[in-house]
Design a protein around this motif. Sequence first.
Motif, PDB file in Angstrom:
ATOM      1  N   GLU A  84       0.809  -1.209   0.000  1.00 46.39           N
ATOM      2  CA  GLU A  84       0.000   0.000   0.000  1.00 46.39           C
ATOM      3  C   GLU A  84       0.850   1.269   0.000  1.00 46.39           C
ATOM      4  O   GLU A  84       0.376   2.333  -0.406  1.00 46.39           O
ATOM      5  N   GLU A  85       2.107   1.183   0.424  1.00 46.06           N
ATOM      6  CA  GLU A  85       2.994   2.353   0.408  1.00 46.06           C
ATOM      7  C   GLU A  85       3.632   2.557  -0.960  1.00 46.06           C
ATOM      8  O   GLU A  85       4.194   3.616  -1.221  1.00 46.06           O
ATOM      9  N   SER A 114      -4.725   6.683   7.278  1.00 54.76           N
ATOM     10  CA  SER A 114      -4.124   5.454   7.795  1.00 54.76           C
ATOM     11  C   SER A 114      -5.190   4.530   8.381  1.00 54.76           C
ATOM     12  O   SER A 114      -5.139   3.310   8.191  1.00 54.76           O
ATOM     13  N   ASN A 115      -6.176   5.110   9.084  1.00 48.78           N
ATOM     14  CA  ASN A 115      -7.267   4.301   9.648  1.00 48.78           C
ATOM     15  C   ASN A 115      -8.122   3.677   8.563  1.00 48.78           C
ATOM     16  O   ASN A 115      -8.860   2.716   8.823  1.00 48.78           O
ATOM     17  N   HIS A 116      -8.067   4.233   7.349  1.00 47.93           N
ATOM     18  CA  HIS A 116      -8.794   3.664   6.207  1.00 47.93           C
ATOM     19  C   HIS A 116      -7.901   2.728   5.388  1.00 47.93           C
ATOM     20  O   HIS A 116      -8.242   2.388   4.248  1.00 47.93           O
ATOM     21  N   LYS A 117      -6.750   2.332   5.942  1.00 51.06           N
ATOM     22  CA  LYS A 117      -5.813   1.406   5.282  1.00 51.06           C
ATOM     23  C   LYS A 117      -5.187   2.008   4.021  1.00 51.06           C
ATOM     24  O   LYS A 117      -4.857   1.291   3.065  1.00 51.06           O
ATOM     25  N   GLY A 118      -5.025   3.335   4.017  1.00 51.70           N
ATOM     26  CA  GLY A 118      -4.380   3.993   2.891  1.00 51.70           C
ATOM     27  C   GLY A 118      -3.142   4.728   3.353  1.00 51.70           C
ATOM     28  O   GLY A 118      -2.757   4.673   4.520  1.00 51.70           O
ATOM     29  N   THR A 119      -2.483   5.440   2.435  1.00 53.47           N
ATOM     30  CA  THR A 119      -1.304   6.230   2.776  1.00 53.47           C
ATOM     31  C   THR A 119      -1.464   7.637   2.207  1.00 53.47           C
ATOM     32  O   THR A 119      -2.087   7.829   1.156  1.00 53.47           O
ATOM     33  N   LEU A 120      -0.870   8.612   2.904  1.00 50.87           N
ATOM     34  CA  LEU A 120      -0.880  10.016   2.485  1.00 50.87           C
ATOM     35  C   LEU A 120       0.566  10.488   2.391  1.00 50.87           C
ATOM     36  O   LEU A 120       1.355  10.260   3.304  1.00 50.87           O
TER      37      LEU A 120
END
Length: 501
Positions: free
Chosen positions: A46-47, A470-476
């Motif tokens: 995901e990163e 991050s809580n949604h299993k994504g990255t910013l």
Amino acid sequence: MNNLDIYLKALDSANSGIIITDNKQPDNPIVYCNKAFEKISGYSHEEIIGHNCRFLQAEDRAQSQRQLLKTSIEKGEECRVEIRNYRKNGDLFWNELYIAPVKDENGEVSHFIGVQNDITDRKKIEHDLREEKESVESKIAQRTKELVESEIFLSSIIQTVRESLLVLSPDFKVLSANNHFLKTFKVTSEETVGKILYELGNNQWNIPALKELLIKILPTSNPVTDFEVEHTFPYIGKRLMLLNAYRIEFDGSYKDRILLAIEDISEKREMERRKDDFLSIASHELKTPLTTIKGLVQLLQRMSSGGITEKFLDTLGKVSVHVDKLNNLITELLDTSKIQSGNIELHTEPFNVDHFLKETIDNLVFTIPHYNISVEGSTDAIVMGDELQLSQVINNLISNAVKYAPDSEKIEVYISKVGNYVKISITDYGMGISSQDKSKIFDRFFRVGDIQKKFPGLGIGLYISKEIVSNHKGTLWVESEIGKGSTFSFTLPILKFENGK
């Protein structure tokens, strides 16, 4: 199992790192990577998805191979280079990269396939061979001198640093302990030096998890970093200690050493807890009178009739605006407090991310009419998430784009599908962010020195946004250069597509 599944399994079983990029999307993002690429780079799936391949070069951008790759991609040609890359933990590794274009039925390059191999060991061997050409006698004499100086230098550091330090032999016997260690734990050198680490005092360091970590240092050279130990120590009571251990390699008679640094973080952790408690309590206490003030201002606005001057109404309107600003700041502080305490809640449900983005942007347009916000791309994807919190992320990123690009009236929003994720990017053409600040801007309360003098704020908006994503299993993440603007991007995992595929 269809042919595509077989091909993907074959790629995942390959020893070489393999990626696929989408050449038809802006910035040619990665849409697929195999397990070997994750292992080589140190980043998770995901990163990686959504980034351009250049993120592996970090700030090492002066390499001529980068221009060669760029030219080959622009021409749609294959290319092979040896380039310096950096793993997630910052370690340098040499990468042998081969890229090849994939053309569609119209003969246009739709994707690129990249095959990567870690050739660090080969580079090291080549370097060692070059070193061997030097005079052997000169090398031995110089190395002997360096070893003596290193031992003296290390001893000086150990005694002068204001942190508890132990030097251990490969079998974990204490070779030396600095004065700070002896004073902190109220022991003597005779009680410490020459003893096995796990037998010190009342066996307080005989911790199975620590044993396992230390034993892994010697064969792998991996450091033990920020390992917390809470224990009731003799003479000083219950303390929380932060341990860092590193293997130090010497030649000759010194052999290997392990440097163990011990930091007492009991008071620091207690201060952080008190600060977070104060933040939470103060925010809640401020919220109540602020709500009352807001209600009274609205009541005065409704009651205004004849005899009320226009200046009075204008002043009342300004009071309402500033009350709203203060309310937003307090709300951010409450969100930060909830994140720190782990009490932030997600109310998730499936929704069409294209429609969600359009509605969020449409609502924002009314508040900043003098800005041109363009939205491009589509995914037809359904994601599982909390729309209210995700709209807070969009609002914050666009608000920042407006705030930090005062001389620009253009903001670009792009949504696309990258692998099994949706990627949303927001680009401004403002002042940009320096390379040393990019790694810190998502930290709580961090603000760039010159920016905080010109623009108000608490420095928690990006911290909250990163935690929500991050809580949604994504990255910013952000890509930026000083004077050239910034692009903030985040990913969200796809649940399904609107058409059911």
